[in-house]
Design an enzyme around this catalytic site. Structure first.
Site, PDB file in Angstrom:
ATOM      1  N   PRO A  18       0.783  -1.243   0.000  1.00 58.80           N
ATOM      2  CA  PRO A  18       0.000   0.000   0.000  1.00 58.80           C
ATOM      3  C   PRO A  18       0.815   1.293   0.000  1.00 58.80           C
ATOM      4  O   PRO A  18       0.420   2.266  -0.626  1.00 58.80           O
ATOM      5  CB  PRO A  18      -0.852  -0.126   1.261  1.00 58.80           C
ATOM      6  CG  PRO A  18      -1.044  -1.601   1.418  1.00 58.80           C
ATOM      7  CD  PRO A  18       0.276  -2.192   0.999  1.00 58.80           C
TER       8      PRO A  18
ATOM      9  N   THR B 224       2.312   3.920  -4.505  1.00 62.84           N
ATOM     10  CA  THR B 224       1.938   5.324  -4.701  1.00 62.84           C
ATOM     11  C   THR B 224       2.190   5.986  -3.358  1.00 62.84           C
ATOM     12  O   THR B 224       1.439   5.775  -2.415  1.00 62.84           O
ATOM     13  CB  THR B 224       0.452   5.448  -5.103  1.00 62.84           C
ATOM     14  OG1 THR B 224       0.268   4.747  -6.341  1.00 62.84           O
ATOM     15  CG2 THR B 224       0.047   6.905  -5.283  1.00 62.84           C
TER      16      THR B 224
ATOM     17  N   LYS C  60       3.752  10.401 -10.237  1.00 65.55           N
ATOM     18  CA  LYS C  60       2.535   9.629  -9.958  1.00 65.55           C
ATOM     19  C   LYS C  60       1.518  10.504  -9.219  1.00 65.55           C
ATOM     20  O   LYS C  60       0.320  10.456  -9.525  1.00 65.55           O
ATOM     21  CB  LYS C  60       2.870   8.371  -9.147  1.00 65.55           C
ATOM     22  CG  LYS C  60       1.666   7.549  -8.739  1.00 65.55           C
ATOM     23  CD  LYS C  60       0.894   6.982  -9.918  1.00 65.55           C
ATOM     24  CE  LYS C  60      -0.233   6.097  -9.416  1.00 65.55           C
ATOM     25  NZ  LYS C  60      -1.036   5.537 -10.472  1.00 65.55           N
TER      26      LYS C  60
END
Length: 186
Positions: free
Chosen positions: A65, A92, A168
């Site tokens: 995560p 991310t 990102k």
């Protein structure tokens, strides 16, 4: 040239990434907190906890995560790291946190690269067609290229550590803004 590659995190994205790395003929090691996710790879990979993976792998890819999950296992991995280990962060994450993790790894002599993923979500990961937006040393990228090309259709090197995760965040901001604007046009 075949490498030993570890994938930590076998969820929606990691599952496809690991599958494509195995399909490309790389020696695959896997880990996930879920025993069910690990067992799905029992026939195609060796299950290896993170410290064991760090000792045996040439490349380890984190598909968890975020940075907190990596932070929780990084020191143990670094203390077991093999001499040629390269770490890849496909999460991310906050680019500032990414840079701190990269600095910690560098103090142990381990390169730490960040790669924001885009391009079709889990389907792109399953198909091996996603794009990686990469931050970190270009020489390390070249050493990892065969592994990355096994799981991504396009590699874009954007600059130093944190650049991939920065892009990102920008990508997500644009995508969410566009989606929000389109929803309000009707």
């Amino acid at each position: 040239m075949s490498k030993t590659v570890g994938v930590i995190g076998l969820g929606n994205m990691g599952r496809g990434i690991a599958k494509n790395i195995a399909k490309a003929g790389q020696d695959l090691l896997v880990w996930d907190v879920s025993e069910e996710a690990r067992n799905a790879f029992a026939d195609s990979a060796r299950i290896a906890p993170p410290p064991e993976m760090a000792a045996a792998a040439d490349v380890v890819i984190f598909v968890v995560p975020g940075s907190k999950e990596i932070d929780g296992i990084l020191d143990d991995m670094l203390s077991h790291a093999g001499s040629d280990l390269i770490l890849w962060d496909f999460t991310t994450s906050d680019p500032v946190y990414t840079k701190k993790l990269a600095e910690r790894a560098a103090r142990s002599g381990v390169p730490y690269m960040d790669a924001g993923m885009t391009g079709g979500g889990a389907k792109g990961a399953d198909d091996g067609t996603m794009t990686l937006m990469i931050g970190g040393d270009a020489t390390v990228l070249e050493k990892s290229r065969p592994v990355l090309e096994a799981c991504a259709g396009k590699l874009i090197h954007l600059g130093p550590s944190g650049a991939g995760h920065t892009m990102k965040v920008v990508h997500n901001l644009i995508t969410v803004s566009y989606t929000h604007l389109r929803a309000h046009e009707t």
